[in-house]
Design a protein around this motif. Structure first.
Motif, PDB file in Angstrom:
ATOM      1  N   GLY A 161       1.295  10.724  12.970  1.00  0.00           N
ATOM      2  CA  GLY A 161       2.652  10.827  12.472  1.00  0.00           C
ATOM      3  C   GLY A 161       3.011  12.273  12.161  1.00  0.00           C
ATOM      4  O   GLY A 161       2.145  13.151  12.049  1.00  0.00           O
ATOM      5  N   SER A 202      -2.608   9.826   7.653  1.00  0.00           N
ATOM      6  CA  SER A 202      -1.173   9.990   7.861  1.00  0.00           C
ATOM      7  C   SER A 202      -0.536  10.371   6.531  1.00  0.00           C
ATOM      8  O   SER A 202      -0.694   9.649   5.541  1.00  0.00           O
ATOM      9  CB  SER A 202      -0.554   8.691   8.395  1.00  0.00           C
ATOM     10  N   TYR A 204       2.868  10.910   5.779  1.00  0.00           N
ATOM     11  CA  TYR A 204       4.143  10.314   5.419  1.00  0.00           C
ATOM     12  C   TYR A 204       4.295   8.863   5.883  1.00  0.00           C
ATOM     13  O   TYR A 204       5.234   8.184   5.477  1.00  0.00           O
ATOM     14  CB  TYR A 204       5.288  11.145   6.005  1.00  0.00           C
ATOM     15  N   ALA A 205       3.402   8.406   6.736  1.00  0.00           N
ATOM     16  CA  ALA A 205       3.473   7.019   7.225  1.00  0.00           C
ATOM     17  C   ALA A 205       2.128   6.357   6.975  1.00  0.00           C
ATOM     18  O   ALA A 205       1.507   6.612   5.940  1.00  0.00           O
ATOM     19  CB  ALA A 205       3.854   7.013   8.706  1.00  0.00           C
ATOM     20  N   GLN A 206       1.694   5.522   7.884  1.00  0.00           N
ATOM     21  CA  GLN A 206       0.377   4.920   7.812  1.00  0.00           C
ATOM     22  C   GLN A 206      -0.251   4.947   9.196  1.00  0.00           C
ATOM     23  O   GLN A 206       0.445   4.857  10.211  1.00  0.00           O
ATOM     24  CB  GLN A 206       0.444   3.474   7.301  1.00  0.00           C
ATOM     25  N   ASN A 230      -0.869   6.772   2.276  1.00  0.00           N
ATOM     26  CA  ASN A 230       0.126   5.803   1.827  1.00  0.00           C
ATOM     27  C   ASN A 230      -0.448   4.404   1.629  1.00  0.00           C
ATOM     28  O   ASN A 230       0.214   3.402   1.899  1.00  0.00           O
ATOM     29  CB  ASN A 230       1.306   5.765   2.796  1.00  0.00           C
TER      30      ASN A 230
END
Length: 271
Positions: A161, A202, A204-206, A230
């Motif tokens: 990401g 990641s 900011y996401a997964q 996250n």
């Protein structure tokens, strides 16, 4: 240009043995029950809070405690008493996970049991791919007495990401997930050079669960698969464990006043 090791798709590279002898921390990680692992940012979390968390994590039977941060200043002044305070109340191995800096390599703190040494195969800067390893080893004898050397966990670290912060600092490029070609090259390097661990992250996401499954299917059974980013609820941990992760890291989930309740939920047994 990406300077990470490149393997042609048809090139057969024999699998090598481990780069270093297996030590106590690696043996513990390879033999411990799979599950969540807490990551504390010592440059954000007060020492007293980290000590309290370490005591509870020890009581919960966690495999280890990781101290990690992307940014750091005055490392030894901050970290030496921080590690000592945690070790005084907890039997958990303390692992350091910090990026290297050119001129000195990976930072070290007295009392740490092991250091995660990430080879950023997706970096455009070969210092973060492999040169930081050599710089750390060259400087190690002058920084720490031989009997106090921490265990070195050789790790392939990959980001997923968009992550401009890590990209600007370490030159990393997110791993493509639309096909498996790039992942397969990284897996081939991991197996061929006998790395101890793969760390998928990641910001900011997964990390997609399908990516975790793909790595687990191809890695050697003794190579540890660690996933983080996250992770805030037990269902996130469960999903990654079911996909084949050995350990699931969580950090920001406990960076609030009611962290005890969150820790109880994340560490609870699966239904």
């Amino acid at each position: 240009m990406n300077t990470s090791p490149q393997l042609a798709q048809r090139t057969e590279v024999p699998a090598a043995g481990p780069l270093l002898d297996r030590g106590a921390v690696l043996a513990r990680l390879q033999g411990h029950e799979r599950g969540p692992v807490h990551i504390i940012d010592p440059f954000k979390v007060p020492q007293a809070e980290a000590v309290e968390k370490a005591k509870i994590l020890d009581e919960l039977g966690c495999p280890a405690l990781i101290l990690a941060s992307t940014d750091y200043e005055s490392f030894e002044a901050r970290m030496n008493p921080y590690v000592a305070a945690i070790k005084e109340v907890s039997s958990l191995p303390v692992l350091l996970h910090f990026p290297p800096r050119k001129g000195s390599g990976f930072p070290l703190a007295r009392g740490a049991d092991a250091v995660i040494l990430p080879a950023l195969l997706g970096s455009r800067d070969d210092y973060y791919v492999w040169k930081s390893y050599l710089e750390t080893l060259v400087n190690l004898p002058g920084r720490v007495d031989r009997e106090d050397w921490p265990e070195l966990l050789l790790t392939v670290a990959l980001t997923f990401g968009e992550d401009h912060r890590t990209g600007n600092l370490l030159g990393t490029v997110p791993v493509a997930t639309t096909t498996t070609e790039q992942m397969d090259r990284y897996i081939a390097v991991t197996r061929s050079f006998g790395f101890h661990m793969v760390y998928l992250y990641s910001r900011y996401a997964q990390v997609p669960a399908d990516v975790v499954r793909h790595f687990r299917r191809q890695l050697h059974p003794d190579q540890i698969l660690f996933v983080s980013g996250n992770v805030r609820r037990r269902e996130h941990v469960t999903a990654y464990l079911e996909a084949g992760a050995d350990y699931v890291g969580f950090a920001g989930a406990l960076e609030h006043d009611d962290w005890r309740s969150t820790l109880a939920e994340i560490s609870a047994d699966r239904p």
